[in-house]
Design a protein around this motif. Structure first.
Motif, PDB file in Angstrom:
ATOM      1  N   GLU A 144      -7.546   8.544 -48.365  1.00 33.30           N
ATOM      2  CA  GLU A 144      -8.729   9.520 -48.529  1.00 33.30           C
ATOM      3  C   GLU A 144      -7.551  11.323 -48.261  1.00 33.30           C
ATOM      4  OE1 GLU A 144     -11.264   9.591 -49.852  1.00 33.30           O
ATOM      5  OE2 GLU A 144     -11.316   7.357 -49.888  1.00 33.30           O
ATOM      6  N   THR A 145      -8.441  12.458 -48.500  1.00 35.19           N
ATOM      7  CA  THR A 145      -7.829  12.924 -49.121  1.00 35.19           C
ATOM      8  C   THR A 145      -8.003  13.771 -47.299  1.00 35.19           C
ATOM      9  OG1 THR A 145     -10.272  14.046 -49.227  1.00 35.19           O
ATOM     10  CG2 THR A 145      -8.543  14.835 -51.006  1.00 35.19           C
ATOM     11  N   ASP A 150      -4.832  14.362 -42.191  1.00 35.77           N
ATOM     12  CA  ASP A 150      -4.339  14.216 -41.084  1.00 35.77           C
ATOM     13  C   ASP A 150      -2.934  13.760 -40.916  1.00 35.77           C
ATOM     14  OD1 ASP A 150      -7.055  14.713 -40.287  1.00 35.77           O
ATOM     15  OD2 ASP A 150      -7.382  12.763 -40.191  1.00 35.77           O
ATOM     16  N   VAL A 151      -2.568  13.789 -41.667  1.00 36.54           N
ATOM     17  CA  VAL A 151      -1.058  13.040 -41.960  1.00 36.54           C
ATOM     18  C   VAL A 151      -0.037  14.317 -41.713  1.00 36.54           C
ATOM     19  CG1 VAL A 151       0.719  12.405 -43.538  1.00 36.54           C
ATOM     20  CG2 VAL A 151      -0.936  10.938 -42.783  1.00 36.54           C
ATOM     21  N   ILE A 152      -1.024  15.251 -42.729  1.00 38.27           N
ATOM     22  CA  ILE A 152       0.393  16.391 -43.357  1.00 38.27           C
ATOM     23  C   ILE A 152       0.158  17.762 -41.847  1.00 38.27           C
ATOM     24  CG2 ILE A 152       0.293  18.569 -44.380  1.00 38.27           C
ATOM     25  CD1 ILE A 152       1.052  16.163 -46.062  1.00 38.27           C
ATOM     26  N   LEU A 153      -1.132  17.677 -41.612  1.00 41.53           N
ATOM     27  CA  LEU A 153      -0.343  18.303 -39.808  1.00 41.53           C
ATOM     28  C   LEU A 153       0.240  17.151 -38.944  1.00 41.53           C
ATOM     29  CD1 LEU A 153      -2.718  20.594 -38.183  1.00 41.53           C
ATOM     30  CD2 LEU A 153      -4.111  18.720 -37.806  1.00 41.53           C
ATOM     31  N   ASP A 198     -11.778  21.481 -45.146  1.00 44.62           N
ATOM     32  CA  ASP A 198     -12.807  20.389 -45.190  1.00 44.62           C
ATOM     33  C   ASP A 198     -12.653  19.631 -46.202  1.00 44.62           C
ATOM     34  OD1 ASP A 198     -12.385  21.417 -47.797  1.00 44.62           O
ATOM     35  OD2 ASP A 198     -15.190  21.570 -47.727  1.00 44.62           O
ATOM     36  N   GLY A 199     -11.455  18.839 -46.200  1.00 41.67           N
ATOM     37  CA  GLY A 199     -10.871  17.922 -47.127  1.00 41.67           C
ATOM     38  C   GLY A 199     -10.606  17.818 -47.963  1.00 41.67           C
ATOM     39  N   ILE A 210      -4.432  12.285 -58.460  1.00 45.50           N
ATOM     40  CA  ILE A 210      -3.324  13.155 -57.334  1.00 45.50           C
ATOM     41  C   ILE A 210      -3.553  12.964 -56.376  1.00 45.50           C
ATOM     42  CG2 ILE A 210      -3.403  15.509 -56.174  1.00 45.50           C
ATOM     43  CD1 ILE A 210      -4.951  16.480 -58.465  1.00 45.50           C
ATOM     44  N   LEU A 211      -4.313  11.992 -55.902  1.00 51.33           N
ATOM     45  CA  LEU A 211      -4.739  11.192 -54.281  1.00 51.33           C
ATOM     46  C   LEU A 211      -3.414  10.463 -54.186  1.00 51.33           C
ATOM     47  CD1 LEU A 211      -8.125  10.934 -53.272  1.00 51.33           C
ATOM     48  CD2 LEU A 211      -6.680  12.592 -53.057  1.00 51.33           C
ATOM     49  N   LEU A 212      -2.951   9.220 -55.437  1.00 48.67           N
ATOM     50  CA  LEU A 212      -2.519   7.837 -55.346  1.00 48.67           C
ATOM     51  C   LEU A 212      -0.773   8.922 -55.392  1.00 48.67           C
ATOM     52  CD1 LEU A 212      -3.945   6.288 -58.357  1.00 48.67           C
ATOM     53  CD2 LEU A 212      -3.030   5.414 -56.236  1.00 48.67           C
ATOM     54  N   GLU A 213      -0.456   9.589 -56.304  1.00 53.87           N
ATOM     55  CA  GLU A 213       0.704  10.647 -56.406  1.00 53.87           C
ATOM     56  C   GLU A 213       1.429  11.410 -54.660  1.00 53.87           C
ATOM     57  OE1 GLU A 213       4.650  12.172 -57.008  1.00 53.87           O
ATOM     58  OE2 GLU A 213       3.291  10.237 -58.495  1.00 53.87           O
TER      59      GLU A 213
END
Length: 814
Positions: free
Chosen positions: A91-92, A97-100, A150-151, A258-261
């Motif tokens: 999920e976005t 959270d990972v990118i943070l 906001d995700g 996009i989320l898959l990529e």
């Protein structure tokens, strides 16, 4: 969890969990809280020392102004595991959270690679930990500005998503414009409830009164909660809504792509991201430990190889926190136990009145041991502890209704487990040993238990009220008595732990001071056995003598401090006197050396032959260097001679001073070898002089001689001192220009030298030397000579219309 965790530790009894909860207050993210939850005592010496080094470096980093923000960092291991599943899409919010975590890890990596200058050389452990964070620059570039706070995905997440959302917005406007026109027509006939547009199931609809719904052709998409209004999609907007729904489906498909990529890219870097996350968790733990250490004045524990316990002014952190909140003060404890020698004291028996601090002392030692082996700094001024293989405690009331155990039975069960588990490398803590049963049998059992652990060789600390254990502590090898203090005047415990002397329970004395019936007090004392009475009286006398000894020790310490202050004061005064004398001697030596340099230069200047002058100059420089070296080597003996007054009668050791110096006088300076004009007199031994355009302050001993008195010309001054001065054609003016074209360097230099001297004595401010251009050899030689001439202020080349490079303008000193 740390490696080689201690298998048996009474962490619950010693409130280690409460300490971890206290430590959680110093972290700001779930990542840090997870790291604290994993803390446990370890038996790995290298791991413990590495943890201590990390905390020490982070404390220093904070001390020099460093910091870092860990807030908002979440535990992302489940996200990373999901990213490795083929076809799975995070999920976005999960990606955010990972990118943070990755962004914060990159920020810390920059800090670790460029620590503050004050940390250079003290950054090894943190640098090693931070080296697990790889360079995520390229990875982050693919995610930058694509997920909003906001995700949700930003329009810039892909060109296709931006196109779809533009078309969706355009389609929404078309639908709204169509519905507004339709609403206006219906409003004229009173068919619609309100002139507004709403959305039901991703489709734009209009509200219509339920009794008027047949007048509106379209599809009904539900009713209001009151049932008075229905929401109708008019026929003329159905196709437009269908187009909008189609665009929404396209948007979701593009978002999923996009989320898959993004998920695939995260999965490719999952290992390095997990390593970075683990490093951040460890770093937040270290920052928490550092802040805790600062708040509670903690120190790193020295792990003893000799199996020693050495605690100086140790404090129980939980008790200290509670007392701080109430404005109270915690009394620290100090003790020393252990060692590998045959006669080493490895068992401590603490006695004294109730509420005196016996249990606190046991819990403090036990908790600090667990903290040390968890890599935590401990609240103490100094701490040295062994590496225990187990920390075993029997403290508190273990009465259990469920197991049908009395307090005594529960204690015996626990002590039985400890006796079978403890080794020579264990720490054993037994509180109120021998209590909760018949006093006589309890005392015998307590001595037997204490003897068991003494023979085992472990470090044991035991608290008790039994007199027989006090006697055991006094007579058994390797056992040490201790007591907790009690102020009989105020009937309050002092909480001081006194090593080497047993304590008195003082129950009857306390009861008497509290006003209990005197007949009961007398009867109680009569019922005491003679041995107990004698022991009690002996201990009362012993503690009284100890109080007197402590008071005398404090008086002696105060007197010793006063003597040390007086000695320091006298030493400081003597040092100041010596420094003053040394400074005076340095000034005298400098003046003598300046005199010598001046006379040497004067001698060289008096020699006409250039070759001889250069030779003498070099010899003078050599002698000056030698003199400086000799002065330096003999300086210590010279200082002694000056201090004892041995040099005060030596006339040659005193520099010759020019006595009469007035304002306006032209004097020659020893330090510069140049003339100067006295501008004003500062005091008897200091003057302000002008050397050309420069003003400076000099001492009287820097004046070699007075060249000319105020309002006298150099010629008159020289003649007044008996020097014969004659100028050719004195009745004629001295020419301001000389022509030496065609002369060789030596002849031209002699002619210019005479010319400059005559011009200076005549008081000319400026002269001109014509030497021609040619190859520039004569011009260069004359200018170099003139620049060093004592009467010359400056040397410049005139403008082209006044000779240019073929002449030189010489400004003379006034």
């Amino acid at each position: 969890m740390p490696p080689q965790s201690v298998p048996h530790s009474s962490a619950r009894v010693l409130e280690f969990d409460s300490l971890l909860e206290m430590l959680r207050g110093y972290v700001s993210s779930p990542l840090g809280r997870k790291a604290i939850a994993a803390l446990a005592p370890s038996g790995d010496r290298d791991w413990i020392q590495h943890q201590q080094q990390l905390t020490t470096e982070v404390r220093e980093f904070r001390r020099v102004g460093g910091g870092f923000d860990f807030s908002g960092l979440l535990e992302i291991n489940t996200h990373l595991q999901k990213s490795r599943i083929a076809g799975a899409a995070l999920e976005t919010t999960e990606i955010r959270d990972v990118i943070l975590v990755v962004e914060r890890a990159s920020e810390w990596r920059e800090i670790s690679l460029n620590p503050p200058a004050a940390m250079r050389g003290e950054w090894r452990a943190v640098a090693s930990l931070s080296s697990g964070i790889t360079n995520f620059t390229d990875f982050l570039r693919g995610f930058r500005n694509k997920i909003l706070p906001d995700g949700t995905l930003d329009d810039k997440a892909s060109p296709e998503l931006a196109r779809i959302r533009r078309e969706m917005e355009k389609q929404r406007r078309l639908i709204q414009e169509s519905l507004r026109g339709y609403l206006r027509r219906l409003a004229e006939g009173g068919t619609v409830q309100d002139e507004l547009i709403t959305i039901r199931g991703e489709r734009f609809v209009i509200p219509v009164k339920v009794e008027q719904k047949r007048r509106v052709q379209g599809v009904v998409h539900g009713a209001s909660s009151s049932g008075q209004t229905v929401f109708v999609e008019p026929l003329e907007t159905i196709e437009q809504n269908n187009e909008l729904v189609r665009l929404l489906d396209e948007e979701q498909a593009e978002i999923h792509r996009i989320l898959l990529e993004m998920t695939r890219r995260i999965g490719e870097h999952a290992d390095s991201i997990r390593a970075a996350s683990d490093a951040l968790a460890e770093l937040e733990l270290q920052f928490a430990k550092a802040r805790f250490a600062e708040d509670y004045n903690c120190v790193a524990v020295v792990l003893s190889e000799a199996h020693n316990i050495l605690l100086h002014k140790a404090r129980h952190p939980l008790l200290e926190r509670n007392l701080r909140a109430k404005g109270g003060r915690l009394v620290p404890i100090s003790l020393e136990l252990g060692g590998l020698e045959e006669n080493a004291r490895r068992e401590l028996v603490i006695t004294g009145p109730n509420t005196g601090g016996k249990t606190v002392a046991l819990k403090t030692v036990g908790l600090l041991a667990l903290m040390a082996q968890s890599g935590l700094p401990v609240p103490a001024d100094r701490a040295e502890l062994p590496l225990f293989d187990a920390v075993l405690a029997d403290i508190g009331d273990y009465q259990s209704i469920e197991q049908n155990l009395s307090t005594f039975s529960a204690h015996v069960t626990n002590i039985d487990f400890i006796s079978h588990t403890a080794t020579a490398d264990s720490l054993v803590l037994l509180d109120e040993l021998g209590s909760a049963t018949d006093p006589e049998e309890g005392a015998a059992l307590a001595v037997a238990i204490a003897e068991h652990f003494r023979s085992l060789g472990c470090i044991a600390i035991i608290s008790t009220h039994h007199t027989s254990l006090k006697v055991f502590g006094a007579n058994a090898a390797g056992v040490l008595n201790a007591s907790v203090g009690f102020n009989e005047a105020t009937l309050q415990p002092t909480y001081e732990l006194k090593i080497g002397v047993p304590g008195a329970s003082a129950g009857i004395n306390i009861a008497q001071r509290l006003g209990l019936n005197s007949s009961i007090i007398d009867a109680a004392r009569a019922k005491l056995g003679s041995q107990a009475r004698d022991v009690g009286q002996f201990l009362d006398k012993l503690h009284a003598e100890l109080r007197e000894a402590e008071a005398e020790r404090l008086r002696l310490r105060t007197r010793e401090e006063e003597l040390e202050r007086e000695i320091s004061r006298l030493a400081a005064e003597g040092k100041r006197d010596q420094q003053a004398k040394i400074k005076e001697m340095e000034q005298k030596l400098a003046t003598l050396l300046r005199d010598f340099e001046y006379h040497a230069r004067e001698s060289v200047g008096a020699i006409q032959d250039r070759a001889a002058a250069q030779k003498v100059s070099k010899e003078a420089e050599r002698r000056i260097s030698k003199l400086r070296r000799e002065f330096r080597e003999q300086f210590d003996s010279a200082v002694v001679a000056h201090t004892t007054g041995a040099d005060r009668d030596d006339p040659d050791a005193t520099p010759q001073l020019v006595k009469h110096v007035s304002e306006g006088d032209t004097v020659k300076l020893k330090s510069m070898g140049r003339p100067a004009v006295v501008a004003r007199r500062i005091d008897d031994n200091h003057f302000e002089v002008e050397v050309g355009s420069m003003k400076m302050k000099i001492a009287r001993d820097d004046i070699a001689e007075v060249l000319a008195r105020a309002a006298e010309s150099p010629v008159k001054s020289a003649r007044a001192r008996g020097i014969s001065v004659s100028l050719e054609s004195e009745d004629q003016s001295v020419p301001s220009e000389i022509n030496v074209i065609g002369h060789n360097v030596d002849d031209a230099t002699r002619e210019v030298e005479k010319f400059v001297d005559r011009a200076f004595l005549a008081g000319l401010p400026r002269v001109r030397v014509v030497h021609g251009s040619g190859m520039g050899i004569l011009r260069k030689a004359l200018r170099q000579y003139l620049q060093k001439h004592p009467h010359v202020e400056s040397v410049t080349e005139p403008p082209q219309n006044e000779g240019g490079g073929g002449a030189t303008v010489v400004e003379l000193r006034v």
